[in-house]
Design an enzyme around this catalytic site. Structure first.
Site, PDB file in Angstrom:
ATOM      1  N   ASN A   9      -3.025  -6.450   2.756  1.00 56.35           N
ATOM      2  CA  ASN A   9      -3.714  -6.743   4.017  1.00 56.35           C
ATOM      3  C   ASN A   9      -4.544  -8.009   3.805  1.00 56.35           C
ATOM      4  O   ASN A   9      -5.554  -7.975   3.122  1.00 56.35           O
ATOM      5  CB  ASN A   9      -4.600  -5.537   4.368  1.00 56.35           C
ATOM      6  N   TRP A  10      -4.071  -9.100   4.403  1.00 58.20           N
ATOM      7  CA  TRP A  10      -4.748 -10.392   4.176  1.00 58.20           C
ATOM      8  C   TRP A  10      -6.024 -10.530   4.999  1.00 58.20           C
ATOM      9  O   TRP A  10      -6.764 -11.496   4.836  1.00 58.20           O
ATOM     10  CB  TRP A  10      -3.806 -11.547   4.505  1.00 58.20           C
ATOM     11  N   LYS A  11      -6.244  -9.597   5.918  1.00 59.01           N
ATOM     12  CA  LYS A  11      -7.417  -9.658   6.804  1.00 59.01           C
ATOM     13  C   LYS A  11      -7.529 -11.050   7.444  1.00 59.01           C
ATOM     14  O   LYS A  11      -6.513 -11.647   7.764  1.00 59.01           O
ATOM     15  CB  LYS A  11      -8.673  -9.247   6.032  1.00 59.01           C
ATOM     16  N   HIS A  94      -7.678   0.526  10.847  1.00 61.88           N
ATOM     17  CA  HIS A  94      -8.364   0.099   9.614  1.00 61.88           C
ATOM     18  C   HIS A  94      -9.873   0.279   9.788  1.00 61.88           C
ATOM     19  O   HIS A  94     -10.396   0.143  10.903  1.00 61.88           O
ATOM     20  CB  HIS A  94      -8.032  -1.364   9.313  1.00 61.88           C
ATOM     21  N   GLU A  96     -12.304  -1.545   9.238  1.00 62.66           N
ATOM     22  CA  GLU A  96     -13.019  -2.661   9.886  1.00 62.66           C
ATOM     23  C   GLU A  96     -12.823  -2.617  11.401  1.00 62.66           C
ATOM     24  O   GLU A  96     -13.717  -2.986  12.166  1.00 62.66           O
ATOM     25  CB  GLU A  96     -12.558  -3.993   9.273  1.00 62.66           C
ATOM     26  N   GLU A 164      -8.450   5.303   2.900  1.00 63.70           N
ATOM     27  CA  GLU A 164      -9.299   4.209   2.460  1.00 63.70           C
ATOM     28  C   GLU A 164     -10.772   4.583   2.640  1.00 63.70           C
ATOM     29  O   GLU A 164     -11.330   4.401   3.739  1.00 63.70           O
ATOM     30  CB  GLU A 164      -9.006   2.950   3.268  1.00 63.70           C
ATOM     31  N   GLY A 170     -13.474  -3.464  -0.621  1.00 63.21           N
ATOM     32  CA  GLY A 170     -14.101  -4.760  -0.897  1.00 63.21           C
ATOM     33  C   GLY A 170     -15.355  -4.676  -1.755  1.00 63.21           C
ATOM     34  O   GLY A 170     -16.106  -5.647  -1.846  1.00 63.21           O
ATOM     35  N   SER A 210     -10.423  -1.496  -3.212  1.00 66.73           N
ATOM     36  CA  SER A 210     -10.641  -2.131  -4.522  1.00 66.73           C
ATOM     37  C   SER A 210      -9.524  -1.836  -5.527  1.00 66.73           C
ATOM     38  O   SER A 210      -9.779  -1.652  -6.722  1.00 66.73           O
ATOM     39  CB  SER A 210     -12.010  -1.730  -5.091  1.00 66.73           C
ATOM     40  N   GLY A 231      -6.411  -5.131  -0.287  1.00 65.20           N
ATOM     41  CA  GLY A 231      -7.035  -6.234   0.439  1.00 65.20           C
ATOM     42  C   GLY A 231      -7.184  -7.452  -0.465  1.00 65.20           C
ATOM     43  O   GLY A 231      -6.255  -8.234  -0.655  1.00 65.20           O
ATOM     44  N   GLY A 232      -8.371  -7.600  -1.059  1.00 69.47           N
ATOM     45  CA  GLY A 232      -8.705  -8.788  -1.846  1.00 69.47           C
ATOM     46  C   GLY A 232      -7.649  -9.183  -2.863  1.00 69.47           C
ATOM     47  O   GLY A 232      -7.304 -10.372  -2.989  1.00 69.47           O
TER      48      GLY A 232
HETATM   49  P1  PGA Z   1      -9.842  -4.172  -0.774  1.00 67.02           P
HETATM   50  O1  PGA Z   1      -9.463  -3.834   0.743  1.00 67.02           O
HETATM   51  O2  PGA Z   1      -8.599  -3.981  -1.600  1.00 67.02           O
HETATM   52  O3  PGA Z   1     -10.311  -5.591  -0.746  1.00 67.02           O
HETATM   53  O4  PGA Z   1     -10.917  -3.208  -1.173  1.00 67.02           O
HETATM   54  C1  PGA Z   1      -8.601  -2.773   1.060  1.00 67.02           C
HETATM   55  C2  PGA Z   1      -8.380  -2.702   2.552  1.00 67.02           C
HETATM   56  O5  PGA Z   1      -9.326  -2.929   3.330  1.00 67.02           O
HETATM   57  O6  PGA Z   1      -7.260  -2.398   3.021  1.00 67.02           O
END
Ligand code: PGA
Length: 252
Positions: A9-11, A94, A96, A164, A170, A210, A231-232
């Site tokens: 997920n590149w956000k 998600h 967010e 999640e 993050g 993470s 994500g990251g």
């Molecule tokens: P992260 O994000 O790997 O940066 O913790 C995961 C996500 O939000 O899908």
């Protein structure tokens, strides 16, 4: 047999050039890896560019969100039929979207149904906040988000859910494999309560929060955990490819 998934997920990251480059580098690194479904979810604006970079490869494309309708007055939104022309998967709910943009369980449910209606695969995210965890509400939150998310949806075999925990996203503080496995077992039992155990056994339930090349194997070693939403660590071809390689090593 549930095929494991590693999804990135590149956000709200990348620019046109770096999005193309990352997708291209990733295709070169992971195209030959089998036994794992590999998915990248760039921002809407780069979907067509990334699609061109991974065309004819084993890397699949996903979107990060969707509206639940097409052809309506919904300024700024993208509809499922529009997405269906480009992608195979859509992240829905998600944390967010839920916590920064106020998305409700009801909205998540509408999106899940709309995505299934156009034969795309939703990746439905659920997870408790730190406050909810500390208040002992993890189980009730997961049962509520899972149950309401799939309510009346008629989920297909292989349906995808991502567990999640919001406090792990993050933060560099991943859940333990034990905690993730326990939460995922609970989510699966909620799916079983709604749709029966045979259906629940086909559902792929990922862990997210993470995930790194160093901790992915620990998650993949657990039979309940069917992969990861990253994500990251999906923003660099090296780290994302290393996660896919390690996952394939355990389960591919
Ligand atoms: P992260 O994000 O790997 O940066 O913790 C995961 C996500 O939000 O899908």
């Amino acid at each position: 047999m549930r095929t494991p998934i590693i999804a990135g997920n590149w956000k709200c990251n990348m620019r046109l050039g770096s999005a193309y480059q990352l997708a291209n580098d990733l295709r070169e690194r992971v195209d030959e890896i089998t036994g794992i479904e590999k998915i990248i979810c760039p921002p809407f604006i780069y979907l067509a560019t990334v699609e061109a970079a991974i065309a004819m490869s084993s890397v699949h494309l996903g979107a990060q969100d969707t509206h639940w309708q097409d052809d309506v007055a919904a300024t700024g939104e993208i509809g499922p039929q529009q997405l269906e022309e480009l992608v195979d998967y859509v992240i829905v709910g998600h944390s967010e979207r839920r916590h920064v943009f106020g998305e409700t369980d009801e909205a998540v449910n509408r999106k899940v149904k709309a995505v299934l209606d156009v034969n795309l695969q939703p990746i439905m995210c659920v997870g408790e906040t730190l406050d909810e965890r500390e208040a002992g509400q993890t189980e009730s939150v997961l049962v509520r988000q899972t149950g309401l998310g799939v309510d009346g949806a008629g989920i297909p075999d292989g349906f995808i859910i991502a567990y999640e925990p919001v406090w792990a996203i993050g933060t560099g503080r991943a859940a333990t494999a034990d905690d993730a496995e326990q939460a995922i077992a609970l989510i699966r039992s909620e799916v079983a309560a709604k749709f029966g155990d045979p259906k629940a056994q086909t559902v792929r339930i990922l862990y997210g929060g993470s995930v790194t090349p160093d901790n992915i194997a620990g998650f993949m070693e657990r039979k309940q955990i069917d992969g990861a939403l990253v994500g990251g660590a999906s923003l660099k071809a090296d780290t994302f490819a290393a996660i896919i390689e390690a996952a394939a090593c355990v389960r591919g």
